[in-house]
Motif scaffolding. Structure first.
Motif, PDB file in Angstrom:
ATOM      1  N   ALA A 225       0.848  -1.190   0.000  1.00 28.69           N
ATOM      2  CA  ALA A 225       0.000   0.000   0.000  1.00 28.69           C
ATOM      3  C   ALA A 225       0.883   1.239   0.000  1.00 28.69           C
ATOM      4  CB  ALA A 225      -0.923   0.013   1.212  1.00 28.69           C
ATOM      5  N   TYR A 226       0.697   2.116  -0.954  1.00 28.52           N
ATOM      6  CA  TYR A 226       1.491   3.340  -1.066  1.00 28.52           C
ATOM      7  C   TYR A 226       0.576   4.536  -1.315  1.00 28.52           C
ATOM      8  CZ  TYR A 226       5.864   0.718  -1.335  1.00 28.52           C
ATOM      9  OH  TYR A 226       6.944  -0.083  -1.045  1.00 28.52           O
ATOM     10  N   GLY A 227       0.940   5.674  -0.734  1.00 35.63           N
ATOM     11  CA  GLY A 227       0.216   6.905  -0.980  1.00 35.63           C
ATOM     12  C   GLY A 227       0.766   7.610  -2.205  1.00 35.63           C
ATOM     13  N   THR A 228      -0.115   8.180  -3.018  1.00 32.41           N
ATOM     14  CA  THR A 228       0.355   8.890  -4.208  1.00 32.41           C
ATOM     15  C   THR A 228       0.987  10.232  -3.857  1.00 32.41           C
ATOM     16  OG1 THR A 228      -1.793   9.944  -4.608  1.00 32.41           O
ATOM     17  CG2 THR A 228      -1.403   7.801  -5.650  1.00 32.41           C
ATOM     18  N   ARG A 229       0.770  10.701  -2.608  1.00 30.95           N
ATOM     19  CA  ARG A 229       1.424  11.931  -2.155  1.00 30.95           C
ATOM     20  C   ARG A 229       2.246  11.639  -0.897  1.00 30.95           C
ATOM     21  NH1 ARG A 229      -2.285  17.046  -1.842  1.00 30.95           N
ATOM     22  NH2 ARG A 229      -0.195  17.963  -1.800  1.00 30.95           N
ATOM     23  N   SER A 230       2.950  10.515  -0.954  1.00 32.31           N
ATOM     24  CA  SER A 230       3.831  10.138   0.150  1.00 32.31           C
ATOM     25  C   SER A 230       4.812  11.254   0.466  1.00 32.31           C
ATOM     26  CB  SER A 230       4.604   8.866  -0.205  1.00 32.31           C
ATOM     27  OG  SER A 230       5.603   8.586   0.756  1.00 32.31           O
ATOM     28  N   ASN A 231       5.109  11.419   1.744  1.00 34.12           N
ATOM     29  CA  ASN A 231       6.106  12.407   2.164  1.00 34.12           C
ATOM     30  C   ASN A 231       7.498  12.032   1.670  1.00 34.12           C
ATOM     31  OD1 ASN A 231       3.901  11.900   4.145  1.00 34.12           O
ATOM     32  ND2 ASN A 231       4.596  13.854   4.979  1.00 34.12           N
ATOM     33  N   PHE A 232       7.716  10.732   1.412  1.00 39.41           N
ATOM     34  CA  PHE A 232       9.078  10.243   1.202  1.00 39.41           C
ATOM     35  C   PHE A 232       9.335   9.581  -0.143  1.00 39.41           C
ATOM     36  CE2 PHE A 232       8.130   9.707   5.825  1.00 39.41           C
ATOM     37  CZ  PHE A 232       8.942  10.734   6.288  1.00 39.41           C
ATOM     38  N   TYR A 233       8.343   8.892  -0.715  1.00 43.86           N
ATOM     39  CA  TYR A 233       8.627   7.998  -1.830  1.00 43.86           C
ATOM     40  C   TYR A 233       7.726   8.268  -3.024  1.00 43.86           C
ATOM     41  CZ  TYR A 233      10.807   5.738   2.137  1.00 43.86           C
ATOM     42  OH  TYR A 233      11.556   5.502   3.263  1.00 43.86           O
ATOM     43  N   THR A 234       8.281   8.034  -4.200  1.00 50.34           N
ATOM     44  CA  THR A 234       7.540   8.216  -5.442  1.00 50.34           C
ATOM     45  C   THR A 234       6.918   6.886  -5.876  1.00 50.34           C
ATOM     46  OG1 THR A 234       9.435   7.690  -6.849  1.00 50.34           O
ATOM     47  CG2 THR A 234       9.199   9.995  -6.126  1.00 50.34           C
ATOM     48  N   ALA A 235       6.098   6.966  -6.911  1.00 56.77           N
ATOM     49  CA  ALA A 235       5.475   5.757  -7.452  1.00 56.77           C
ATOM     50  C   ALA A 235       6.520   4.787  -7.980  1.00 56.77           C
ATOM     51  CB  ALA A 235       4.499   6.139  -8.566  1.00 56.77           C
ATOM     52  N   GLU A 236       7.659   5.305  -8.425  1.00 60.41           N
ATOM     53  CA  GLU A 236       8.712   4.428  -8.940  1.00 60.41           C
ATOM     54  C   GLU A 236       9.221   3.481  -7.861  1.00 60.41           C
ATOM     55  OE1 GLU A 236       7.928   7.397 -11.769  1.00 60.41           O
ATOM     56  OE2 GLU A 236       8.462   7.681  -9.651  1.00 60.41           O
ATOM     57  N   THR A 237       9.314   3.975  -6.618  1.00 56.49           N
ATOM     58  CA  THR A 237       9.737   3.107  -5.521  1.00 56.49           C
ATOM     59  C   THR A 237       8.720   1.999  -5.301  1.00 56.49           C
ATOM     60  OG1 THR A 237      10.914   4.910  -4.421  1.00 56.49           O
ATOM     61  CG2 THR A 237      10.315   3.019  -3.064  1.00 56.49           C
TER      62      THR A 237
END
Length: 279
Positions: A225-237
């Motif tokens: 599960a990843y946020g599209t506006r993560s404080n730390f990581y991009t979608a590539e990660t």
């Protein structure tokens, strides 16, 4: 809710909150957080699962008596100690941020035999960036920048943690931090429960770790599960992690920050239940 105090194999006390009944799920929180971070998931999950929410050593306001300089290897061993204490042979485990790193270290050290399902929330397998890896913090967190942060943690721990979270890839977090919103004031207050020395010791080992080689060895069903506006990581990660874990399912949470499971707890709980019961 039950509060248990158990002992790790080095004699340190570990604190665990237990809620609900049924098939067990282990919930591992992030760095400078605690078991309380999982509260929004209690209502949708506790009626059908037994939730184990430990405070990582050095967290949750619990003073350390054995080793005040813990590392990620020790946190991983604590997971095995916890499972042994409760007589749990295999469990579904969810790790957010440092919790994901803890599980990856656990898999490196002990394999996947103790896990039936795994879920990792918004985390990179390598925090540092370099010429060959841009998937770490901010996509731009080299050794010099990491050392500056470590120095700042020693000078003003609370504000350094807040800046790490706020001054990254999420513009809303930056804006609300700079105007010192009520939410940031509450986080600042909660960080007063953290003893800086053990937390910094753990942080140094998180920054030094590289779990890219662990990902392909994960041979159990895995939810991401990843946020599209993560404080730390991009979608590539996120796509990198998904591509390197053989049985991974990737979910993006539109507009969510580093905590997509807390931005949409009902959705995350629903996806987790469906994942566990169908995989």
């Amino acid at each position: 809710m039950q509060h248990d105090t158990i002992f790790a194999d080095d004699g340190e006390q570990l604190h665990v909150r237990l809620s609900g009944s049924g098939t067990p799920i282990l919930l591992l929180h992030g760095w400078t957080s605690s078991h309380a971070a999982w509260a929004p998931l209690l209502e949708p999950l506790a009626p059908r699962y037994r939730l184990l929410r430990p405070d990582a050593r050095g967290h949750g306001g619990h003073a350390l008596s054995i080793n005040r300089q813990p590392d990620i290897q020790r946190l991983a061993r604590d997971v095995i100690n916890l499972l042994d204490h409760y007589g749990i042979e295999r469990i579904a485990a969810v790790g957010h941020s440092m919790g994901a790193l803890t599980l990856w270290q656990c898999i490196r050290d002990f394999g996947t035999d103790r896990f039936s399902h795994l879920a990792f929330i918004d985390q990179s397998p390598k925090l540092l960036t370099d010429a060959d890896w841009s998937g770490g913090i901010y996509g731009d967190f080299d050794t010099a920048r990491a050392q500056r942060l470590t120095d700042e943690l020693g000078e003003d721990f609370i504000e350094a943690v807040l800046r790490l979270i706020a001054l990254g890839l999420n513009d809303k977090a930056r804006e609300t931090y700079l105007r010192n919103s009520a939410g940031w004031r509450a986080v600042r207050e909660s960080l007063r429960d953290i003893d800086p020395s053990p937390a910094i010791a753990i942080w140094k080992t998180l920054v030094a770790a590289d779990y890219r080689d662990v990902l392909p060895t994960i041979d159990v069903p895995t939810l991401l599960a990843y946020g599209t506006r993560s404080n730390f990581y991009t979608a590539e990660t996120a796509h990198y992690v998904a591509a390197h874990i053989p049985q991974a399912r990737l979910s993006f949470y539109e507009g969510a920050d580093h905590c997509p499971h807390l931005v949409e707890p009902q959705r995350f709980a629903g996806e987790l239940v469906q994942f566990i019961e169908s995989a």
